[in-house]
Design a protein around this motif. Structure first.
Motif, PDB file in Angstrom:
ATOM      1  N   UNK A  29       0.808  -1.221   0.000  1.00  0.00           N
ATOM      2  CA  UNK A  29       0.000   0.000   0.000  1.00  0.00           C
ATOM      3  C   UNK A  29       0.841   1.271   0.000  1.00  0.00           C
ATOM      4  N   UNK A  30       2.077   1.230   0.499  1.00  0.00           N
ATOM      5  CA  UNK A  30       2.896   2.452   0.553  1.00  0.00           C
ATOM      6  C   UNK A  30       3.739   2.655  -0.695  1.00  0.00           C
ATOM      7  N   UNK A  31       3.712   1.687  -1.601  1.00  0.00           N
ATOM      8  CA  UNK A  31       4.539   1.826  -2.801  1.00  0.00           C
ATOM      9  C   UNK A  31       4.101   3.026  -3.646  1.00  0.00           C
ATOM     10  N   UNK A  32       5.090   3.804  -4.055  1.00  0.00           N
ATOM     11  CA  UNK A  32       4.829   4.907  -4.963  1.00  0.00           C
ATOM     12  C   UNK A  32       4.269   6.157  -4.339  1.00  0.00           C
ATOM     13  N   UNK A  33       4.155   6.207  -3.017  1.00  0.00           N
ATOM     14  CA  UNK A  33       3.578   7.387  -2.376  1.00  0.00           C
ATOM     15  C   UNK A  33       4.587   8.526  -2.233  1.00  0.00           C
ATOM     16  N   UNK A  34       5.864   8.223  -2.347  1.00  0.00           N
ATOM     17  CA  UNK A  34       6.876   9.273  -2.279  1.00  0.00           C
ATOM     18  C   UNK A  34       7.222   9.727  -0.882  1.00  0.00           C
TER      19      UNK A  34
END
Length: 304
Positions: free
Chosen positions: A178-183
């Motif tokens: 879920x935290x992938x790509x959030x920066x």
């Protein structure tokens, strides 16, 4: 992941805050509600800012936001629509930022950090299941639960996301997706009993999930007994090589029938020094650990 927060971790240890709820209760707020401290985001956000400020003034470098129990589903049960819920989630970050601004007013140049809390699925249920895990949901369902909230929190630009009080590897795996790509970097923190997650999985297996996760800049434990921390820190260091976070409870025990805490605090500066010696870079407290205790670990004696 390169970030100011990750650079700060590399430069030296940081002090986390303590339990937000006990500080709010000490100020006279009744948190006997399914939304817990998140209720005050709608009713009295200034109270949350003051609670964060108390920890910064005690020497904490990092404030963990009041969003642990703040979810779209939980707010919806109180008649709060999605747009307003997103505003309240963002407000949790801003309330901590405001506390940091006030703390820096008397100490220009002081570096302070905001960690946006994302509690487990069980926290939304408000039935204690975050200490059991294994909710009967698949990884995809858990990821779909966590991702919208994490997107809103990340958009509010905290320094780090605190994926905390995670009871089992199923939910940890969902959170890592879920935290992938959030920066925004994240830490992953399990609640444990002995050398296992609350759901009974070995900590070697639990920490290994995050070993190669680029977004995760620290791993560790929280909301557990103080005596369970040292072994967990050693395992986290050995398995992941990442900085370790450790913020247990005071060691007192909650009596649900009487609605009171029993026993005495076992959280001591000597234990904190032991956790740091084992490799912990982020140390603080969770339930029942207040500003006075944080002050003792922020200003430790010169000799052990």
């Amino acid at each position: 992941m390169t970030s100011d927060f990750a650079d700060a971790l590399a430069a030296g240890p940081l002090v986390l805050d303590g339990g937000l709820s006990n500080q709010l209760e000490a100020a006279g707020h009744d948190l006997g509600d399914e939304l817990w401290s998140a209720r005050l985001l709608a009713e009295d956000p200034e109270a949350i800012t003051r609670a964060h400020l108390a920890y910064f003034e005690a020497g904490a470098d990092v404030a963990i936001t009041s969003s642990y129990q703040a979810t779209f589903e939980g707010f919806a049960r109180r008649g709060i629509d999605g747009e307003r819920a997103a505003e309240l989630l963002a407000l949790s970050v801003e309330a901590a930022r405001e506390a940091a601004r006030r703390a820096r007013a008397g100490a220009p140049g002081r570096r302070l950090w905001v960690a946006a809390s994302a509690g487990p699925y069980g926290a939304m249920l408000a039935d204690g299941s975050e200490y059991r895990g294994r909710y009967g949901l698949g990884a995809g369902e858990l990821e779909r639960f966590h991702r919208p909230r994490l997107e809103v929190l990340a958009a509010a630009r905290p320094d780090v996301l605190a994926l905390e009080t995670v009871p089992d590897t199923d939910e940890a795996a969902a959170l890592l997706r879920a935290v992938r790509g959030l920066g925004v970097p994240a830490w992953l923190s399990y609640t444990v009993a002995g050398d296992r997650t609350r759901a009974g999985q070995p900590l070697e297996e639990a920490f290994a999930l995050a070993a190669d996760a680029e977004e995760v800049v620290a791993v560790g434990v929280n909301c557990c007994a103080p005596e369970d921390v040292t072994g967990a820190v050693e395992t986290a260091v050995r398995v992941t090589g990442k900085p370790v976070v450790a913020y247990p409870n005071s060691g007192e025990t909650w009596d649900p029938r009487a609605g009171v805490w029993r026993g005495r605090s076992r959280f001591t500066p000597r234990l904190v020094r032991r956790w740091r010696a084992a490799g912990a870079r982020l140390t603080g407290g969770c339930c029942r650990v207040g500003p006075d205790v944080i002050r003792t670990i922020a200003s430790p004696p010169s000799s052990p």
